[in-house]
Structures are given as C-alpha cells and as structure tokens.
Design a protein around this motif. Structure first.
Motif, mmCIF file in Angstrom:
data_model
loop_
_atom_site.group_PDB
_atom_site.id
_atom_site.type_symbol
_atom_site.label_atom_id
_atom_site.label_comp_id
_atom_site.label_asym_id
_atom_site.label_seq_id
_atom_site.Cartn_x
_atom_site.Cartn_y
_atom_site.Cartn_z
ATOM 1 N N ALA A 70 0.901 -1.185 -0.355
ATOM 2 C CA ALA A 70 -0.217 -0.214 -0.005
ATOM 3 C C ALA A 70 0.864 1.343 -0.191
ATOM 4 O O ALA A 70 0.901 2.673 -0.437
ATOM 5 N N ASN A 71 1.952 1.000 0.903
ATOM 6 C CA ASN A 71 2.995 2.505 0.757
ATOM 7 C C ASN A 71 3.836 2.206 -0.522
ATOM 8 O O ASN A 71 5.662 2.483 -0.242
ATOM 9 N N ASN A 103 6.591 2.513 -3.112
ATOM 10 C CA ASN A 103 7.871 3.104 -4.132
ATOM 11 C C ASN A 103 8.034 3.046 -5.307
ATOM 12 O O ASN A 103 9.252 2.236 -5.411
ATOM 13 N N ARG A 149 7.437 -0.458 1.642
ATOM 14 C CA ARG A 149 8.062 0.720 2.624
ATOM 15 C C ARG A 149 6.751 0.140 3.190
ATOM 16 O O ARG A 149 5.601 0.365 3.162
ATOM 17 N N LYS A 193 5.633 2.385 6.385
ATOM 18 C CA LYS A 193 5.394 3.864 6.834
ATOM 19 C C LYS A 193 5.180 4.388 8.062
ATOM 20 O O LYS A 193 4.059 3.429 8.912
ATOM 21 N N ALA A 247 6.179 11.610 7.135
ATOM 22 C CA ALA A 247 6.755 11.073 5.932
ATOM 23 C C ALA A 247 7.803 10.687 6.022
ATOM 24 O O ALA A 247 8.530 10.403 5.293
ATOM 25 N N TYR A 276 9.856 6.385 6.033
ATOM 26 C CA TYR A 276 9.037 5.443 5.269
ATOM 27 C C TYR A 276 10.604 4.371 5.828
ATOM 28 O O TYR A 276 11.698 4.579 5.978
ATOM 29 N N SER A 310 6.331 -5.009 -6.342
ATOM 30 C CA SER A 310 5.574 -4.945 -5.843
ATOM 31 C C SER A 310 4.723 -4.314 -7.121
ATOM 32 O O SER A 310 4.882 -3.890 -7.687
ATOM 33 N N TYR A 359 5.652 1.251 12.072
ATOM 34 C CA TYR A 359 5.984 1.326 10.783
ATOM 35 C C TYR A 359 5.049 0.665 10.212
ATOM 36 O O TYR A 359 4.995 -0.687 10.960
ATOM 37 N N ASP A 380 2.593 -1.473 6.632
ATOM 38 C CA ASP A 380 2.169 -1.114 6.041
ATOM 39 C C ASP A 380 1.189 -2.592 5.672
ATOM 40 O O ASP A 380 1.040 -3.456 6.038
#
Lengths: 183, 181
Positions: free
Chosen positions: B91-92, B94, B99, B101, B105, B107, B128, B170, B172
């Motif tokens: 979902a996070n 890049n 990553r 999160k 902001a 990661y 991903s 963190y 994800d």
C-alpha cells in the motif's frame, strides 16, 4: 389403460375390412367352419395403452473454478394419459451402479445428484438413482402432450462439492437419459 | 532513542479466475409420444483453473533499535493446475519498492521473498505490483492444503532505511494475489 370392446354384425365387419384386416381374417376363418348364414356376432377388442411423453428438456451447463456451482433446475413437461401417473428412470452414461458421473476422458469423475420433483413448483422431491425406476408419480398433464406450453415437473442437478473442487481443470460431461413410462 | 515498532500487515486475495469457455452445443433431445418416452440432456461442468491462498498472518517485528532479522510466515497455496503466479502489492510502495510508513512521511523499505515450500524450497524476490513467474509446489487436491502449508513469505527489512528512520511505529498492508499460470 382403457379397454374398448365393440360388437358388430358380420356385415358391418366386412365393411370395415380395409382398416381391420387382421380381425377380419380371424372372423372369416371362424365363420368358415360355422357357416356364414348363421350371422354370428364377433367381439373386436383393442387394448389402448397409456401414452406418455417427456419434453421441455434442456442441457445443464455448469462453470466454475473453486467451489461447486449452485445446483440448477429445469422445468419439464410430462404427459401421461394414465390419470397423470408415471414413473421416471434416469440413466447416466458415465455413472456406475446407481450413481451419476461426469467425466473428461480419463479424468474425474465428478459425481452429481439428480432430484425429480413431481410439480413445476414445489412438489415432492425424489432423489433418483441411475438406472432405477422411480415409484409411481402423479401430476403429469393428462390431455396435452405439450402440457399446454407449461411444465408439470422439474429436474434438479447438483454437482458433488468435493469432487468438483478437487477436479483438474477440464470440461466434464455426461449424457443423462430420462425415460417416462406408465406405472 | 525509543525502539520503533513495525507492523507489516498482510492482506490476502485469492483469485478465482473463471474464463469464458467456448460455446457449448445444445444437445438435449425431447421424447416422443408413445407407451414410453425418452429424452436426453447433456450435463457438463466446465471446471476452470482454481487457486487459493490462505493461512496468512500479520507479521509483527519486535521493537528494536537495530534492524530486526527477517521474519517468515508459512501459507497454504492451492492450485489445481499445479503451478501458480503470485503478486504482492504494498500500500505504501514506491514503484516496485515495498515500504513501511509511519504516521508522517517517513519510510522503511523492505523486501518480500516468496518461497515455494513451507520449509526449504526455492525462492524468488518479489517487486511490488509485479507478477512472478510460475511457481510450483502448490497443493493440487485440497483447498486448505490438508491443514499444512505449501509456501512461505519472508519479509526482510532494509538495513539502510531502517537505521536512518526516526523512531516510531511503521506499517504497511501487503496484498497478495495468486492466480493460475
């Protein structure tokens, strides 16, 4: 069954000779020994058996990947002049003793259940076994071989859940032979 | 320095692919009027390839100031064709990079390695959103793998971004899609 018995004089019988030649020959043979001049009355009989018809059938096509598809039903027309009574026999081409099975070449089987209902809606459910005639059922259309465009019974096919889930991807098929007869 | 808590969560999606098969000929025959009457119907089952992924659990790393060791989660993959494809989507992410999160902001990158057995076996590193090549080893008979597992997913936190990341929690959501080859 309906039994029709008609008593006629010999002269009337001769008049019917073109349409009842077998009966006429029998009467002539007997008459030869007894003398035509005796004017014997003879009995002409015919046994009219009940007539039946099964129609409105359609194929059953299932598609699915995981769990077995939902059972399917088809409304069918059963006509029987025997007071609407009949027996039904379903026979599976690929089934074993009493069972109904789909196969894809050597793959399978995927067994399936066949349930017969003696009404288009509701009715009594009867689980059929391949090749075995059902008990006497009622509810067939007594008059119209086409059931006046409606249905009088229905057929339900349900695939075996476990067999379907474990079956390898392929097109499995069977031919189901349905026969109705007077009880 | 507080210890970060990292919680990757796994969301499994099993793909049941139902193809549009070729038209199937109608072959039902109707009975005639008579002393008996016989009709026939064809009964057909078009069994499509089926897959299922199950047995997934969330992966929770213990809070740590240094990069935690990778964690694995055994899973059950059923595929009646035998092989299957797997795709993991973060979902996070890049691009192709997974990553974690935090609430802001920041990661932490991580890797996803797919093994074709619950223990041992061969593995492939996933990107991903990218579907893998064919993977073997699925259970072909039991959608629940008979209570066993046939594969495992391994989560490997990236040391560089972990060390650089500020303390925090963190997470994800990783979506796993298996499909027939």
């Amino acid at each position: 069954m309906r039994r029709a018995s008609i008593m006629w004089g010999l002269s009337a019988l001769v008049a019917l000779a073109p349409v009842a030649c077998l009966v006429t020959l029998m009467v002539s043979s007997q008459a030869a020994g007894q003398g035509l001049e005796q004017g014997l009355a003879k009995s002409i009989s015919i046994v009219k058996v009940a007539q039946v018809r099964l129609s409105g059938l359609r194929d059953f096509i299932f598609q699915g990947a995981g769990e077995a598809p939902a059972p399917q039903e088809a409304v069918v027309c059963v006509h029987s002049t025997d007071a609407g009574r009949y027996v039904i026999t379903a026979t599976s081409h690929h089934g074993g003793s009493g069972s109904f099975s789909l196969r894809a070449g050597q793959a399978g089987p995927i067994d399936y259940e066949v349930t017969w209902y003696d009404r288009a809606i509701g009715g009594q459910a009867l689980a059929l076994r391949s090749g075995l005639a059902s008990p006497s059922l009622s509810g067939a259309d007594r008059d119209d071989p086409t059931c006046k465009g409606t249905g009088t019974a229905r057929l339900r096919i349900a695939l075996n859940e476990g067999d379907f889930m474990q079956a390898a991807p392929a097109l499995y098929a069977d031919t189901l032979i349905l026969t109705v007869a007077p009880p | 320095m507080s210890k970060p808590s990292i919680t990757p969560r796994l969301l499994a999606v099993a793909a049941f692919v139902v193809g549009i098969g070729a038209p199937l000929a109608i072959a039902a025959t109707q009975g005639n009027v008579g002393s008996t009457s016989t009709g026939t119907v064809d009964v057909k089952a078009d069994k499509q390839p089926a897959v299922r992924i199950s047995g997934l659990n969330d992966i929770q790393f213990a809070a740590s100031a240094v990069t935690p060791a990778p964690q694995s989660d055994p899973v059950c993959v059923f595929s009646n064709p035998g092989q299957y494809l797997v795709r993991a989507s973060g979902a996070n992410a890049n691009g192709a990079t997974f990553r974690l999160k935090d609430g802001g902001a920041n990661y932490i990158a991580y890797g996803v390695r797919w093994h074709n057995a619950a223990t041992g076996g061969s593995s492939v590193d996933l990107s991903s959103g990218v579907t893998s090549a064919g993977v073997s080893g699925a259970d072909q008979a039991s959608v629940s793998c008979g209570g066993n597992n046939t594969a495992r997913i391994e989560i490997i936190l990236d040391d560089t971004t972990y060390i650089a990341a500020p303390a925090g929690s963190y997470s994800d959501t990783l979506t796993l899609l298996v499909s027939p080859p």
